[in-house]
Design a protein around this motif. Sequence first.
Motif, PDB file in Angstrom:
ATOM      1  N   VAL A   8       0.822  -1.217   0.000  1.00  0.00           N
ATOM      2  CA  VAL A   8       0.000   0.000   0.000  1.00  0.00           C
ATOM      3  C   VAL A   8       0.854   1.264   0.000  1.00  0.00           C
ATOM      4  O   VAL A   8       0.672   2.154  -0.840  1.00  0.00           O
ATOM      5  CB  VAL A   8      -0.973  -0.001   1.191  1.00  0.00           C
ATOM      6  N   LEU A   9       1.786   1.380   0.936  1.00  0.00           N
ATOM      7  CA  LEU A   9       2.616   2.581   0.999  1.00  0.00           C
ATOM      8  C   LEU A   9       3.449   2.788  -0.261  1.00  0.00           C
ATOM      9  O   LEU A   9       3.495   3.908  -0.796  1.00  0.00           O
ATOM     10  CB  LEU A   9       3.512   2.537   2.247  1.00  0.00           C
ATOM     11  N   PRO A  10       4.117   1.733  -0.787  1.00  0.00           N
ATOM     12  CA  PRO A  10       4.828   1.929  -2.046  1.00  0.00           C
ATOM     13  C   PRO A  10       3.913   2.355  -3.188  1.00  0.00           C
ATOM     14  O   PRO A  10       4.326   3.094  -4.078  1.00  0.00           O
ATOM     15  CB  PRO A  10       5.439   0.545  -2.329  1.00  0.00           C
ATOM     16  N   ALA A  11       2.649   1.915  -3.149  1.00  0.00           N
ATOM     17  CA  ALA A  11       1.707   2.277  -4.214  1.00  0.00           C
ATOM     18  C   ALA A  11       1.467   3.782  -4.245  1.00  0.00           C
ATOM     19  O   ALA A  11       1.276   4.371  -5.317  1.00  0.00           O
ATOM     20  CB  ALA A  11       0.383   1.548  -4.015  1.00  0.00           C
ATOM     21  N   PHE A  12       1.463   4.408  -3.073  1.00  0.00           N
ATOM     22  CA  PHE A  12       1.253   5.858  -3.014  1.00  0.00           C
ATOM     23  C   PHE A  12       2.556   6.638  -3.195  1.00  0.00           C
ATOM     24  O   PHE A  12       2.588   7.674  -3.850  1.00  0.00           O
ATOM     25  CB  PHE A  12       0.594   6.236  -1.679  1.00  0.00           C
ATOM     26  N   LEU A  13       3.631   6.127  -2.599  1.00  0.00           N
ATOM     27  CA  LEU A  13       4.875   6.879  -2.583  1.00  0.00           C
ATOM     28  C   LEU A  13       5.673   6.761  -3.879  1.00  0.00           C
ATOM     29  O   LEU A  13       6.243   7.758  -4.353  1.00  0.00           O
ATOM     30  CB  LEU A  13       5.744   6.413  -1.405  1.00  0.00           C
ATOM     31  N   ALA A  14       5.726   5.554  -4.456  1.00  0.00           N
ATOM     32  CA  ALA A  14       6.604   5.322  -5.599  1.00  0.00           C
ATOM     33  C   ALA A  14       6.286   6.210  -6.799  1.00  0.00           C
ATOM     34  O   ALA A  14       7.201   6.826  -7.370  1.00  0.00           O
ATOM     35  CB  ALA A  14       6.575   3.843  -5.994  1.00  0.00           C
ATOM     36  N   PRO A  15       5.018   6.308  -7.247  1.00  0.00           N
ATOM     37  CA  PRO A  15       4.759   7.171  -8.403  1.00  0.00           C
ATOM     38  C   PRO A  15       5.019   8.646  -8.124  1.00  0.00           C
ATOM     39  O   PRO A  15       5.438   9.390  -9.019  1.00  0.00           O
ATOM     40  CB  PRO A  15       3.279   6.920  -8.720  1.00  0.00           C
ATOM     41  N   VAL A  16       4.799   9.071  -6.874  1.00  0.00           N
ATOM     42  CA  VAL A  16       5.077  10.474  -6.517  1.00  0.00           C
ATOM     43  C   VAL A  16       6.575  10.732  -6.567  1.00  0.00           C
ATOM     44  O   VAL A  16       7.042  11.736  -7.129  1.00  0.00           O
ATOM     45  CB  VAL A  16       4.519  10.793  -5.120  1.00  0.00           C
ATOM     46  N   ILE A  17       7.343   9.825  -5.976  1.00  0.00           N
ATOM     47  CA  ILE A  17       8.803   9.973  -5.986  1.00  0.00           C
ATOM     48  C   ILE A  17       9.332   9.965  -7.418  1.00  0.00           C
ATOM     49  O   ILE A  17      10.154  10.806  -7.799  1.00  0.00           O
ATOM     50  CB  ILE A  17       9.463   8.855  -5.159  1.00  0.00           C
ATOM     51  N   ALA A  18       8.857   9.001  -8.217  1.00  0.00           N
ATOM     52  CA  ALA A  18       9.292   8.924  -9.610  1.00  0.00           C
ATOM     53  C   ALA A  18       8.914  10.179 -10.385  1.00  0.00           C
ATOM     54  O   ALA A  18       9.691  10.680 -11.207  1.00  0.00           O
ATOM     55  CB  ALA A  18       8.683   7.691 -10.286  1.00  0.00           C
ATOM     56  N   GLY A  19       7.705  10.705 -10.102  1.00  0.00           N
ATOM     57  CA  GLY A  19       7.256  11.919 -10.775  1.00  0.00           C
ATOM     58  C   GLY A  19       8.105  13.125 -10.421  1.00  0.00           C
ATOM     59  O   GLY A  19       8.461  13.932 -11.293  1.00  0.00           O
TER      60      GLY A  19
END
Length: 385
Positions: free
Chosen positions: A139-150
């Motif tokens: 769950v946390l990677p699902a929210f954080l990963a695309p934001v970080i990558a963006g």
Amino acid sequence: MDITLVVALVIALALFFDFTNGFHDTANAMATPIATGALKPKVAVAIAAVLNLVGAFLSTEVAKTISGGLIREGEQGIQITPVMIFAGLIGAIVWNMVTWFLGLPSSSSHALFGGLIGATIVGAGFGAIDGAVLLSKIVLPAFLAPVIAGVVAFTATKIALVLTRKSDTSQGGFRYGQIFTSSLVSLAHGTNDAQKTMGVITLTLVAAGFQSSGTGPEFWVIVVCALAIALGTYMGGWRIIRTLGTRITDVSPPQGFAAEASTTATILASSHLGFALSTTQVASGSVIGAGLGKDRRAVRWRVAGRIAIAWLITLPAAGLVAALAELIARIGPVGIAIDAAIGVAVIVTIFVRSRRSVVAHHNVTDSDAVPDDASALEPKKAGTP
């Protein structure tokens, strides 16, 4: 039904999911280099297929998250059966096919997790799901990963555009650089997504008593999963490549380079940590970040909004389908047969419908639809050859 036959059926279904994961996620690496002309479409998918194959042998940390972390197999009397896993795969595959047909770059990973969770809750109760693993690894990677990558893609795009303003010839350099970065994304995708099917098969073998609990995937499992995802990748997944490469924003070589570099870094770091994130969400976040790095008006927010909605509903939607499949399967062998028949019927129906408006290597970059219109995620001309 004989347990060996059920296990064989689940393994076959898991490999088909792996195949759909391959063509569903080809866009993650190759949408932007195809859109900018850095790579010819068929060359791009061939490179992606080979590097997905190689990447699948480089790590098994994500596989262990699924096979020995998410579901509490063997704890507190919890018994996960191959039939539950079968139902979970039905949910994942159906959702993958639906989103592929719509051209939505949704998460194959979350479809799989949703399917497994939905089937397990019906079959074994909420206690069978390790909430801590679900939260920290999924769950946390699902929210954080695309934001970080963006954010990384946004920053890298700003830098790249400054460099290209000083020299027009640097555009060509970024185009060549895209070949390298997109190849890295394909390699990274193999290290993350192929592991998920390995984990499912390992979980099935453990549940059936053919493998000890707490052990990682066998070598033959690694091999067949690597081959399945590589073959699926080579098929292209052209509908999603079109959406990610041309519908969210018009991608220039510097933006493509920035998006792919940030996607690679995020995925490789997550694979190392055992985070079973969605490479699709990371790639989409990177493309949006790259678009923002040029101009916020360059992002087609209506298309991005539809993709975001697909992200949010993927896990529960796949879970609901899997839960229904598990309820039917509890009837017995007849229920399993009904599930299989319904699954095949859905897949065939979607495939037949898709032939009415074909998107393939020869027309994947055609701008025959208004990008931010309601039909943006579908080819505008029905019957395109």
